[in-house]
Write a protein that holds these residues in place. Sequence first.
Motif, PDB file in Angstrom:
ATOM      1  N   LYS A   1       0.809  -1.210   0.000  1.00  0.00           N
ATOM      2  CA  LYS A   1       0.000   0.000   0.000  1.00  0.00           C
ATOM      3  C   LYS A   1       0.846   1.265   0.000  1.00  0.00           C
ATOM      4  N   LEU A   2       2.168   1.108   0.032  1.00  0.00           N
ATOM      5  CA  LEU A   2       3.044   2.279   0.116  1.00  0.00           C
ATOM      6  C   LEU A   2       4.107   2.237  -0.979  1.00  0.00           C
ATOM      7  N   SER A   3       4.488   3.399  -1.490  1.00  0.00           N
ATOM      8  CA  SER A   3       5.588   3.448  -2.452  1.00  0.00           C
ATOM      9  C   SER A   3       6.895   3.325  -1.668  1.00  0.00           C
ATOM     10  N   ALA A   4       8.003   3.097  -2.384  1.00  0.00           N
ATOM     11  CA  ALA A   4       9.312   2.976  -1.715  1.00  0.00           C
ATOM     12  C   ALA A   4       9.611   4.255  -0.921  1.00  0.00           C
TER      13      ALA A   4
ATOM     14  N   GLU B   1       7.450   6.314   0.379  1.00  0.00           N
ATOM     15  CA  GLU B   1       6.578   6.374   1.566  1.00  0.00           C
ATOM     16  C   GLU B   1       7.074   5.445   2.670  1.00  0.00           C
ATOM     17  N   VAL B   2       7.526   4.264   2.271  1.00  0.00           N
ATOM     18  CA  VAL B   2       8.065   3.330   3.275  1.00  0.00           C
ATOM     19  C   VAL B   2       9.279   3.984   3.937  1.00  0.00           C
ATOM     20  N   PHE B   3      10.133   4.568   3.105  1.00  0.00           N
ATOM     21  CA  PHE B   3      11.349   5.178   3.651  1.00  0.00           C
ATOM     22  C   PHE B   3      11.004   6.319   4.619  1.00  0.00           C
ATOM     23  N   ALA B   4      10.054   7.137   4.242  1.00  0.00           N
ATOM     24  CA  ALA B   4       9.648   8.266   5.104  1.00  0.00           C
ATOM     25  C   ALA B   4       9.151   7.750   6.456  1.00  0.00           C
ATOM     26  N   ARG B   5       8.400   6.660   6.425  1.00  0.00           N
ATOM     27  CA  ARG B   5       7.851   6.065   7.648  1.00  0.00           C
ATOM     28  C   ARG B   5       8.994   5.524   8.531  1.00  0.00           C
ATOM     29  N   VAL B   6       9.956   4.869   7.896  1.00  0.00           N
ATOM     30  CA  VAL B   6      11.101   4.310   8.625  1.00  0.00           C
ATOM     31  C   VAL B   6      11.922   5.443   9.255  1.00  0.00           C
ATOM     32  N   ARG B   7      12.078   6.496   8.502  1.00  0.00           N
ATOM     33  CA  ARG B   7      12.829   7.666   8.971  1.00  0.00           C
ATOM     34  C   ARG B   7      12.152   8.271  10.221  1.00  0.00           C
ATOM     35  N   GLU B   8      10.817   8.331  10.147  1.00  0.00           N
ATOM     36  CA  GLU B   8      10.023   8.842  11.287  1.00  0.00           C
ATOM     37  C   GLU B   8      10.255   7.970  12.524  1.00  0.00           C
ATOM     38  N   LEU B   9      10.252   6.645  12.298  1.00  0.00           N
ATOM     39  CA  LEU B   9      10.445   5.712  13.412  1.00  0.00           C
ATOM     40  C   LEU B   9      11.820   5.893  14.041  1.00  0.00           C
ATOM     41  N   CYS B  10      12.810   6.230  13.218  1.00  0.00           N
ATOM     42  CA  CYS B  10      14.178   6.452  13.727  1.00  0.00           C
ATOM     43  C   CYS B  10      14.236   7.706  14.599  1.00  0.00           C
ATOM     44  N   ASN B  11      13.396   8.669  14.257  1.00  0.00           N
ATOM     45  CA  ASN B  11      13.404   9.913  15.028  1.00  0.00           C
ATOM     46  C   ASN B  11      12.591   9.794  16.328  1.00  0.00           C
ATOM     47  N   GLY B  12      11.975   8.628  16.488  1.00  0.00           N
ATOM     48  CA  GLY B  12      11.258   8.331  17.742  1.00  0.00           C
ATOM     49  C   GLY B  12       9.866   8.826  17.733  1.00  0.00           C
TER      50      GLY B  12
END
Length: 224
Positions: free
Chosen positions: A208-211, A213-224
């Motif tokens: 359901k996500l483009s590459a 979008e997945v990356f943006a989500r992962v980046r958000e998770l890294c920032n806590g």
Amino acid sequence: MTPTIIAIDGPAASGKSTIGKRLADELGYLFFDTGVMYRAVTWIALQRGVDVRDEGAVTRLAQETPIDVAPASQSDGRACDVIVEGRDITWETRRPEVDANVSIVSAYAGVRREMSRQQRRIGQRGRVVMVGRDIGTVVLPEADLKIYLDASAEERARRRFDEIRTRGGEADYEEILAKVRERDRIDSTRAVAPLRPAADAVILDSDKLSADEVFARVRELCNG
Ligand code: DC
């Protein structure tokens, strides 16, 4: 604080390596694709004429042959170098005969024990993005951030198909889909360290996500 040990697990062709490499480059971390170690053992066995169904012989090979995984020395599309006995076998580990046999080799308990031990040693140094099937569950259960990247078999087969066609190769979608399903079956039903998300993993469905979008989500998770 940015997590120092990041584990990304998930099935074949779910985009783990693309996302993991991009993240590691951005954070200045080591990118470590653990699948290459199982591929290297498989290639060594095939190269030496060892029957991949002979668990004892394959396990001995895994214990006796050091496999070096190093940052990419060439920009030919590789994510890292795979070196065995001084020889660069990075592209050999991607051969179809390795694809066809690696699930058998990676199901052996002794092979997994040896590979996990080596992976753990590297992971514990921190500042690493480690990609595989069992990183969050077995290799580094203490990882600060665990991501499980999922996608349907149809979507993953479509991506493999497009990849081969873009490179100008011949590909049959139904055949690729059958192989993806077969590898999923072996990887998730094996007795030792089967593919499954860790209880504390964040599950991302890339259907359901483009590459990006997945990356943006992962980046958000890294920032806590
Ligand atoms: O991610 P890949 O396609 O390069 O993985 C190759 C094989 O190795 C695949 O059958 C799953 C297995 N593998 C594993 O069992 N555990 C890991 N940590 C990484 C890969």
